[in-house]
Design a protein around this motif. Structure first.
Motif, PDB file in Angstrom:
ATOM      1  N   ALA A  37       2.778 -24.082 -31.566  1.00 42.25           N
ATOM      2  CA  ALA A  37       4.032 -23.761 -31.811  1.00 42.25           C
ATOM      3  C   ALA A  37       4.697 -25.258 -31.912  1.00 42.25           C
ATOM      4  CB  ALA A  37       4.899 -22.992 -30.768  1.00 42.25           C
ATOM      5  N   VAL A  38       4.552 -26.110 -31.379  1.00 36.43           N
ATOM      6  CA  VAL A  38       5.003 -27.663 -31.342  1.00 36.43           C
ATOM      7  C   VAL A  38       4.291 -28.241 -32.357  1.00 36.43           C
ATOM      8  CG1 VAL A  38       5.560 -29.469 -29.798  1.00 36.43           C
ATOM      9  CG2 VAL A  38       5.466 -27.283 -28.966  1.00 36.43           C
ATOM     10  N   SER A  39       3.286 -28.578 -32.368  1.00 32.44           N
ATOM     11  CA  SER A  39       2.296 -29.485 -33.117  1.00 32.44           C
ATOM     12  C   SER A  39       1.787 -29.080 -34.450  1.00 32.44           C
ATOM     13  CB  SER A  39       1.600 -30.224 -32.193  1.00 32.44           C
ATOM     14  OG  SER A  39       1.975 -30.989 -31.393  1.00 32.44           O
ATOM     15  N   PHE A  40       1.751 -27.643 -34.563  1.00 35.89           N
ATOM     16  CA  PHE A  40       1.047 -27.219 -35.904  1.00 35.89           C
ATOM     17  C   PHE A  40       1.899 -26.011 -36.213  1.00 35.89           C
ATOM     18  CE2 PHE A  40      -2.456 -28.705 -33.174  1.00 35.89           C
ATOM     19  CZ  PHE A  40      -2.936 -29.334 -34.031  1.00 35.89           C
ATOM     20  N   GLN A  41       3.150 -26.403 -36.514  1.00 29.49           N
ATOM     21  CA  GLN A  41       4.232 -25.438 -36.838  1.00 29.49           C
ATOM     22  C   GLN A  41       3.991 -24.879 -38.249  1.00 29.49           C
ATOM     23  OE1 GLN A  41       8.278 -27.083 -36.624  1.00 29.49           O
ATOM     24  NE2 GLN A  41       7.685 -28.290 -34.841  1.00 29.49           N
ATOM     25  N   GLY A  42       4.193 -23.618 -38.293  1.00 30.72           N
ATOM     26  CA  GLY A  42       3.785 -22.642 -39.657  1.00 30.72           C
ATOM     27  C   GLY A  42       2.713 -22.160 -39.571  1.00 30.72           C
ATOM     28  N   ARG A  43       1.682 -22.433 -38.691  1.00 31.38           N
ATOM     29  CA  ARG A  43       0.272 -21.948 -38.851  1.00 31.38           C
ATOM     30  C   ARG A  43      -0.085 -20.539 -38.354  1.00 31.38           C
ATOM     31  NH1 ARG A  43      -4.058 -25.173 -40.637  1.00 31.38           N
ATOM     32  NH2 ARG A  43      -3.656 -27.602 -40.868  1.00 31.38           N
ATOM     33  N   PHE A  44       0.867 -20.116 -37.258  1.00 34.18           N
ATOM     34  CA  PHE A  44       0.461 -19.045 -36.445  1.00 34.18           C
ATOM     35  C   PHE A  44       1.559 -18.230 -36.768  1.00 34.18           C
ATOM     36  CE2 PHE A  44      -2.101 -22.477 -34.940  1.00 34.18           C
ATOM     37  CZ  PHE A  44      -3.288 -21.744 -34.526  1.00 34.18           C
ATOM     38  N   ARG A  45       1.435 -16.850 -36.861  1.00 34.95           N
ATOM     39  CA  ARG A  45       2.258 -15.515 -36.824  1.00 34.95           C
ATOM     40  C   ARG A  45       2.737 -15.183 -35.421  1.00 34.95           C
ATOM     41  NH1 ARG A  45       1.175 -11.352 -41.517  1.00 34.95           N
ATOM     42  NH2 ARG A  45       1.106 -12.718 -43.301  1.00 34.95           N
ATOM     43  N   ALA A  46       1.863 -15.373 -34.407  1.00 38.88           N
ATOM     44  CA  ALA A  46       2.442 -14.855 -33.295  1.00 38.88           C
ATOM     45  C   ALA A  46       1.389 -15.610 -32.180  1.00 38.88           C
ATOM     46  CB  ALA A  46       2.323 -13.472 -32.888  1.00 38.88           C
ATOM     47  N   LEU A  47       2.005 -15.803 -30.914  1.00 43.08           N
ATOM     48  CA  LEU A  47       1.133 -16.107 -29.795  1.00 43.08           C
ATOM     49  C   LEU A  47       1.276 -15.250 -28.681  1.00 43.08           C
ATOM     50  CD1 LEU A  47       2.746 -19.942 -29.868  1.00 43.08           C
ATOM     51  CD2 LEU A  47       0.785 -19.167 -31.069  1.00 43.08           C
ATOM     52  N   ALA A  48       0.133 -15.549 -27.757  1.00 43.49           N
ATOM     53  CA  ALA A  48       0.023 -14.710 -26.468  1.00 43.49           C
ATOM     54  C   ALA A  48      -0.263 -15.805 -25.617  1.00 43.49           C
ATOM     55  CB  ALA A  48      -0.947 -13.591 -26.576  1.00 43.49           C
ATOM     56  N   ILE A  49       0.565 -15.917 -24.650  1.00 42.48           N
ATOM     57  CA  ILE A  49       0.390 -16.966 -23.437  1.00 42.48           C
ATOM     58  C   ILE A  49       0.127 -16.406 -22.273  1.00 42.48           C
ATOM     59  CG2 ILE A  49       1.446 -18.908 -22.326  1.00 42.48           C
ATOM     60  CD1 ILE A  49       2.976 -19.545 -24.781  1.00 42.48           C
ATOM     61  N   GLN A  50      -0.919 -16.450 -21.530  1.00 48.92           N
ATOM     62  CA  GLN A  50      -1.257 -16.005 -20.517  1.00 48.92           C
ATOM     63  C   GLN A  50      -1.567 -17.123 -19.220  1.00 48.92           C
ATOM     64  OE1 GLN A  50      -3.942 -12.694 -20.114  1.00 48.92           O
ATOM     65  NE2 GLN A  50      -4.374 -13.023 -17.935  1.00 48.92           N
ATOM     66  N   SER A  51      -0.841 -16.706 -18.065  1.00 50.00           N
ATOM     67  CA  SER A  51      -0.951 -17.758 -16.900  1.00 50.00           C
ATOM     68  C   SER A  51      -0.496 -19.251 -17.435  1.00 50.00           C
ATOM     69  CB  SER A  51      -2.232 -17.638 -16.407  1.00 50.00           C
ATOM     70  OG  SER A  51      -2.622 -16.340 -15.980  1.00 50.00           O
ATOM     71  N   GLY A  52       0.450 -19.400 -18.141  1.00 47.69           N
ATOM     72  CA  GLY A  52       0.902 -20.851 -18.800  1.00 47.69           C
ATOM     73  C   GLY A  52       2.340 -20.732 -19.211  1.00 47.69           C
ATOM     74  N   SER A  53       2.779 -21.773 -19.530  1.00 43.80           N
ATOM     75  CA  SER A  53       4.016 -21.990 -19.850  1.00 43.80           C
ATOM     76  C   SER A  53       4.243 -23.091 -21.224  1.00 43.80           C
ATOM     77  CB  SER A  53       4.769 -22.440 -18.770  1.00 43.80           C
ATOM     78  OG  SER A  53       6.319 -22.525 -18.967  1.00 43.80           O
ATOM     79  N   TYR A  54       5.096 -23.703 -21.313  1.00 45.17           N
ATOM     80  CA  TYR A  54       5.463 -24.712 -22.478  1.00 45.17           C
ATOM     81  C   TYR A  54       4.408 -25.778 -22.729  1.00 45.17           C
ATOM     82  CZ  TYR A  54       7.947 -27.777 -25.847  1.00 45.17           C
ATOM     83  OH  TYR A  54       8.401 -28.645 -26.898  1.00 45.17           O
ATOM     84  N   ALA A  55       4.125 -26.373 -23.693  1.00 45.32           N
ATOM     85  CA  ALA A  55       2.868 -27.222 -24.059  1.00 45.32           C
ATOM     86  C   ALA A  55       3.003 -28.499 -23.101  1.00 45.32           C
ATOM     87  CB  ALA A  55       3.059 -27.715 -25.581  1.00 45.32           C
ATOM     88  N   THR A  56       4.077 -28.891 -22.771  1.00 41.63           N
ATOM     89  CA  THR A  56       3.930 -30.288 -21.799  1.00 41.63           C
ATOM     90  C   THR A  56       4.218 -29.938 -20.608  1.00 41.63           C
ATOM     91  OG1 THR A  56       6.379 -30.291 -22.218  1.00 41.63           O
ATOM     92  CG2 THR A  56       4.965 -31.460 -23.798  1.00 41.63           C
TER      93      THR A  56
END
Length: 277
Positions: free
Chosen positions: A182-201
Motif C-alpha cells: 500500500a505504501v510503495s506500490f500504490q494503485g497495484r492492489f485491490r485489497a490486502l489481508a494482513i495476518q499477525s502484522g501491522s504497518y510496513a515500518t
C-alpha cells in the motif's frame, strides 16, 4: 434423444462454479492426520543486485475468464517459507496456510509466491529494516525484485493473470510486507489481508504509524491472535484505527487463544474479503 442429452450436459457443465472444478491440490490421509499438497510452477527472477530468487506460482484449473485470472500475491513470513505441502500437525498452523492456497485456487484466484532474500540466514522482508523514517526502501533488493515480479505478472509470465485484479496477503514479516504494498506500490492492489502484522515500518512492539496514510490505501483485512506476543495486538489496532479514521474499508478478526500463527479461520476470511473487493 442423443442431441437433447448432449445439450443438457453442456448446460450443466457451464453452470458448475469454478470452486467445484478439478483442483491442483490433494489431501492425503495417513492414520488420523491429513497432508495437504498443492502443485506449483517455478520461475527464477534475478534482482537488481544479482540475487536469483525462485518464485512459485499456480493458476486455477480450467479456462480463465476474459482478461485473465485475478491473482493473490502471498508473502513469505520470517524464518519459514510459504508451504505448498504440509501435514496438519505442522507448527504455527502452516496447514491452514496451505489450505489458503487451495481455497484461493479453487475459487478462481491464481497464487504467486515471491520469496525473501535467501542469502540471509534469518529470512525477512526489507520493509521495516531501519524502522522506516530513515530508510530508503526503493534502494532495497526487495523493491527491485518485487517490481520485476509485478511487471512479469502484467506480461503474462506467470500464466493468464489479470494484472488489474491483484490482491496481497502475508503473515508476520509477510504481513508487514503486505502493508508495504500500500505504501510503495500504490494503485497495484485491490485489497490486502494482513495476518499477525501491522504497518510496513513497524517491527514487533516498535511501531510508529504516520499521521496520514496513502490516500488510496487498499481495503484491508486484519487477522490477529489475541495472545500474539511477537507482534503485539495494540500495534495492529493502531494501524486499523488509523485506516478506519481515514475512511478506508477495514475489517478486524481477533482469534481468542491464538498466538503468532495461521488460524483455521484464515482461508475463508481471506477469500471472503477478496471476493468482497
Amino acid at each position: 434423444m442423443t442431441m437433447r442429452f448432449l445439450l443438457l450436459a453442456a448446460v450443466l457443465a457451464a453452470s458448475v462454479p469454478a470452486a467445484q472444478a478439478a483442483s491442483p491440490c490433494t489431501d492425503t490421509v495417513t492414520g488420523t492426520s491429513h497432508t495437504l499438497s498443492c502443485s506449483y510452477q517455478s520461475k527464477t527472477v534475478t534482482s537488481n543486485y544479482g540475487i536469483p530468487r525462485i518464485v512459485r506460482y499456480q493458476v486455477p484449473e480450467g479456462t480463465p475468464p476474459a482478461g485473465g485470472w485475478p491473482a493473490v500475491v502471498m508473502m513469505q513470513p520470517s524464518v519459514f517459507p510459504i508451504f505448498w505441502s504440509a501435514p496438519d500437525y505442522t507448527p504455527a498452523g502452516a496447514f491452514h496456510q496451505v489450505r489458503s492456497i487451495k481455497v484461493l485456487l479453487e475459487a478462481g484466484y491464481a497464487v504467486v509466491e515471491p520469496p525473501t532474500n535467501w542469502l540471509r540466514l534469518y529470512q525477512f522482508w526489507d520493509t521495516n529494516v531501519g524502522f522506516g523514517s530513515d530508510f530508503n526502501y526503493p534502494t532495497t533488493d526487495d523493491y527491485g525484485f518485487l517490481t520485476k515480479v509485478f511487471n512479469g505478472i502484467a506480461a503474462q509470465q506467470y500464466g493468464p493473470i489479470n494484472a488489474a485484479k491483484l490482491y496481497a496477503t502475508g503473515m508476520s514479516s509477510g504481513g508487514y510486507n503486505t502493508s508495504r504494498m500500500a505504501v510503495s506500490f500504490q494503485g497495484r492492489f485491490r485489497a490486502l489481508a494482513i495476518q499477525s502484522g501491522s504497518y510496513a515500518t513497524c517491527l514487533g512492539p516498535i511501531c510508529n504509524i504516520p499521521a496520514t496514510l496513502p490516500y488510496n490505501h487498499p481495503p484491508t483485512l486484519f487477522l490477529h491472535g489475541a495472545n500474539d506476543n511477537v507482534v503485539p495486538v495494540n500495534t495492529m489496532e493502531a494501524y486499523f484505527n488509523k485506516l478506519q479514521a481515514q475512511g478506508v474499508d477495514v475489517r478486524k478478526v481477533m482469534v481468542a487463544g491464538k498466538a503468532h500463527e495461521y488460524f483455521a479461520e484464515t482461508p475463508e476470511e481471506i477469500l471472503n474479503w477478496f471476493q468482497t473487493h
